[in-house]
Design a protein around this motif. Structure first.
Motif: not given
Length: 159
Positions: A95-100
């Motif tokens: 839950g540290y990053i997301t990919r968009r």
């Protein structure tokens, strides 16, 4: 057997201490620094974050105004695509990053810190700064300057 052959074929006793080969010594120091980072991270409550996760979060934090992609992480940290892929997948699961997705190219995925990632970034940076201060305190200011100069010279030469 003659004396000449006997003397040249006699095994030489190994030295008491291993030679100080630069890569080996750098690796030893690196291991000790990572151990110190872990120790300080635990006191700051961020032991779940690896140093590499912390550095990537710092990079994303610093570049939050511009799009960052996996290839940027590969270049910045001089690590392979497969290694970065594994690291980013774990960071996403935690839950540290997301990919968009990017409008111009659906294959590209922009890396973005989540709120949880931002909080961990702040805590991790505090631990990294404390480690840096500790390591720097082991040398004089002049030694630190010279060490950084030499490390940068090695980095540029090996890059």
């Amino acid at each position: 057997m003659c004396k000449e052959i006997e003397s040249c074929c006699t095994p030489i006793a190994p030295p008491w201490e291993a030679p100080q080969v630069i890569p080996a010594q750098l690796r030893r120091v690196n291991n000790l620094i990572f151990r110190k980072i872990g120790q300080i991270a635990r006191t700051n409550g961020v032991e779940a974050v690896t140093p590499m996760h912390g550095w990537i979060m710092e990079y994303l934090y610093r570049h939050s105004e511009t799009p960052v992609f996996q290839r940027d992480i590969e270049r910045e940290f001089s690590i392979t695509r497969s290694t970065v892929t594994n690291i980013l997948q774990l960071m996403e699961r935690k839950g540290y990053i997301t990919r968009r997705s990017v409008e111009q190219d659906a294959r590209l995925k922009q890396l973005v810190l989540t709120e949880k990632g931002r909080q961990f970034h702040e805590d991790t940076m505090r631990a990294l700064h404390q480690t840096d201060e500790y390591v720097a305190s082991l040398l004089t200011e002049e030694e630190n300057t010279e060490l950084l100069r030499l490390l940068n010279k090695l980095y540029l030469g090996l890059k």
